[in-house]
Design a protein around this motif. Structure first.
Motif, short mmCIF file in Angstrom:
data_model
loop_
_atom_site.label_atom_id
_atom_site.label_comp_id
_atom_site.label_asym_id
_atom_site.label_seq_id
_atom_site.Cartn_x
_atom_site.Cartn_y
_atom_site.Cartn_z
N PRO A 88 -27.34 5.29 6.90
CA PRO A 88 -27.86 5.93 5.69
C PRO A 88 -26.81 6.18 4.62
N PHE A 89 -25.85 5.26 4.47
CA PHE A 89 -24.76 5.48 3.51
C PHE A 89 -25.29 5.62 2.08
N ALA A 90 -26.37 4.92 1.76
CA ALA A 90 -26.92 4.98 0.40
C ALA A 90 -27.54 6.34 0.09
N ASP A 91 -27.83 7.11 1.14
CA ASP A 91 -28.43 8.44 0.95
C ASP A 91 -27.38 9.55 0.85
N ASN A 92 -26.10 9.17 1.00
CA ASN A 92 -25.03 10.18 0.93
C ASN A 92 -24.53 10.25 -0.52
N PRO A 93 -24.89 11.31 -1.25
CA PRO A 93 -24.56 11.36 -2.68
C PRO A 93 -23.08 11.49 -2.98
N TYR A 94 -22.28 11.87 -1.98
CA TYR A 94 -20.85 12.09 -2.21
C TYR A 94 -20.00 10.84 -1.92
N LEU A 95 -20.57 9.87 -1.23
CA LEU A 95 -19.80 8.72 -0.79
C LEU A 95 -19.24 7.87 -1.94
N PRO A 96 -20.04 7.54 -2.96
CA PRO A 96 -19.48 6.72 -4.05
C PRO A 96 -18.24 7.35 -4.68
N GLN A 97 -18.27 8.66 -4.89
CA GLN A 97 -17.13 9.34 -5.49
C GLN A 97 -15.90 9.26 -4.59
N LEU A 98 -16.11 9.38 -3.27
CA LEU A 98 -14.99 9.29 -2.33
C LEU A 98 -14.35 7.91 -2.39
N TYR A 99 -15.18 6.87 -2.46
CA TYR A 99 -14.64 5.52 -2.55
C TYR A 99 -13.85 5.32 -3.84
N VAL A 100 -14.39 5.81 -4.94
CA VAL A 100 -13.74 5.62 -6.25
C VAL A 100 -12.40 6.34 -6.30
N GLU A 101 -12.38 7.56 -5.77
CA GLU A 101 -11.15 8.35 -5.84
C GLU A 101 -10.13 7.92 -4.79
N ALA A 102 -10.62 7.33 -3.69
CA ALA A 102 -9.77 6.78 -2.63
C ALA A 102 -8.63 7.73 -2.27
N GLU A 103 -7.40 7.35 -2.57
CA GLU A 103 -6.22 8.13 -2.15
C GLU A 103 -6.15 9.50 -2.82
N ARG A 104 -6.84 9.67 -3.96
CA ARG A 104 -6.76 10.94 -4.69
C ARG A 104 -7.88 11.90 -4.32
N ALA A 105 -8.74 11.50 -3.40
CA ALA A 105 -9.89 12.33 -3.05
C ALA A 105 -9.45 13.65 -2.44
N THR A 106 -10.17 14.71 -2.79
CA THR A 106 -9.85 16.03 -2.26
C THR A 106 -10.40 16.18 -0.85
N ASP A 107 -9.83 17.11 -0.11
CA ASP A 107 -10.33 17.40 1.23
C ASP A 107 -11.76 17.91 1.17
N ASP A 108 -12.09 18.69 0.11
CA ASP A 108 -13.45 19.23 -0.03
C ASP A 108 -14.47 18.10 -0.18
N LEU A 109 -14.13 17.09 -0.98
CA LEU A 109 -15.04 15.97 -1.17
C LEU A 109 -15.22 15.20 0.13
N ALA A 110 -14.14 14.94 0.82
CA ALA A 110 -14.23 14.20 2.09
C ALA A 110 -15.06 14.98 3.11
N LEU A 111 -14.92 16.30 3.12
CA LEU A 111 -15.69 17.11 4.05
C LEU A 111 -17.18 17.04 3.73
N LYS A 112 -17.52 17.07 2.44
CA LYS A 112 -18.93 16.95 2.04
C LYS A 112 -19.50 15.62 2.52
N VAL A 113 -18.70 14.55 2.38
CA VAL A 113 -19.16 13.23 2.82
C VAL A 113 -19.45 13.25 4.32
N GLU A 114 -18.51 13.74 5.10
CA GLU A 114 -18.67 13.69 6.56
C GLU A 114 -19.79 14.59 7.06
N LEU A 115 -19.92 15.80 6.51
CA LEU A 115 -20.98 16.72 6.95
C LEU A 115 -22.35 16.19 6.55
N THR A 116 -22.44 15.55 5.38
CA THR A 116 -23.70 14.95 4.97
C THR A 116 -24.08 13.81 5.90
#
Length: 198
Positions: A32-60
Motif C-alpha cells: 500500500p505504498f501509494a496510500d502512504n501520504p508521507y512517502l513521496p516527501q521522504l523520497y524527495v528529501e532522501a538524505e535530508r529527511a527528518t526523523d519525524d518524517l521517517a517515523l510518520k512513514v514507518e508508522l503509517t
C-alpha cells in the motif's frame, strides 16, 4: 495459502506477485505504498529527511499493512489463496535504514505486537539483485518520487535483505530469475506446490 514476496526496491516483487496470483487463482495484495501520504516527501528529501518524517512513514505503513493482513486472514480463513508483494519483514529493514536505532527498535517491537494476531506467510519468497540492476529498474519505471534513489541506497537495502533471508525462504536472484519467463515461473510454481506440472 498465503505467499509473500519481499526484497529491495526495484527487484520485481510486484511483477512476480501479479503473475503468481494469476497462475494460482489467488487474490493479489499489493504493497500500500501509494496510500502512504508521507512517502513521496521522504523520497524527495532522501538524505535530508527528518526523523519525524521517517517515523510518520514507518508508522503509517504499519497501520496500512496490518489492515491488509486482516483482509488476508479473512480470505485464507475462507479457503482462498493470497499472494502479496510485501511482507512485514521489510518493515523492520526499511525502518532500520530511515530511523535512528532506538526508533527502529520501537517499530520492530510494534510490528511484533501486531504480528502475534496476524497471519504469517506460509511461503516467503526473497528476491535480491545487484544494485546496478535495481537502479536500472527503478529508473525504468519512472516514478517521480523515486528520482532521488541512489545505487548506494539500493546496495544497502539489498545487503540488509540478504542478511535476513533464512534457509526456509525461497530465494531468487532477480538478475537471472525472470518472472515474465514462463520457464522460470513454472519452476518456481512447481517448488511452491510440489508439482512437476504446474
Amino acid at each position: 495459502m498465503f505467499i509473500a514476496i519481499t526484497g529491495p526496491t526495484g527487484v520485481g516483487k510486484t511483477t512476480l506477485a501479479s503473475r503468481l496470483a494469476a497462475r494460482l487463482d489467488a487474490t493479489l495484495m499489493l504493497d500500500p505504498f501509494a496510500d502512504n501520504p508521507y512517502l513521496p516527501q521522504l523520497y524527495v528529501e532522501a538524505e535530508r529527511a527528518t526523523d519525524d518524517l521517517a517515523l510518520k512513514v514507518e508508522l503509517t505503513f504499519i497501520a496500512l499493512r496490518v489492515a491488509q493482513l486482516r483482509q488476508i486472514e479473512m480470505i485464507t480463513s475462507a479457503g482462498g489463496r493470497v499472494v502479496a508483494d510485501w511482507a512485514m519483514v521489510q518493515q523492520h529493514i526499511f525502518a532500520s535504514k530511515t530511523l535512528p536505532a532506538a526508533d527502529a527498535g520501537r517499530v520492530a517491537q510494534t510490528c511484533g505486537i501486531w504480528s502475534k494476531d496476524s497471519p504469517s506467510p506460509d511461503v516467503l519468497i526473497g528476491l535480491t539483485a545487484p544494485p546496478s540492476t535495481l537502479l536500472h529498474r527503478v529508473r525504468q519505471r519512472g516514478r517521480d518520487m523515486e528520482i532521488a534513489v541512489s545505487e548506494a541506497n539500493l546496495a544497502a537495502l539489498n545487503d540488509a535483505f540478504q542478511r535476513t533471508f533464512t534457509s526456509d525462504v525461497i530465494q531468487r536472484d532477480g538478475s537471472t530469475f525472470d518472472a515474465l519467463n514462463d520457464e522460470d515461473l513454472n519452476e518456481l510454481i512447481a517448488q511452491l506446490t510440489g508439482s512437476e506440472n504446474p
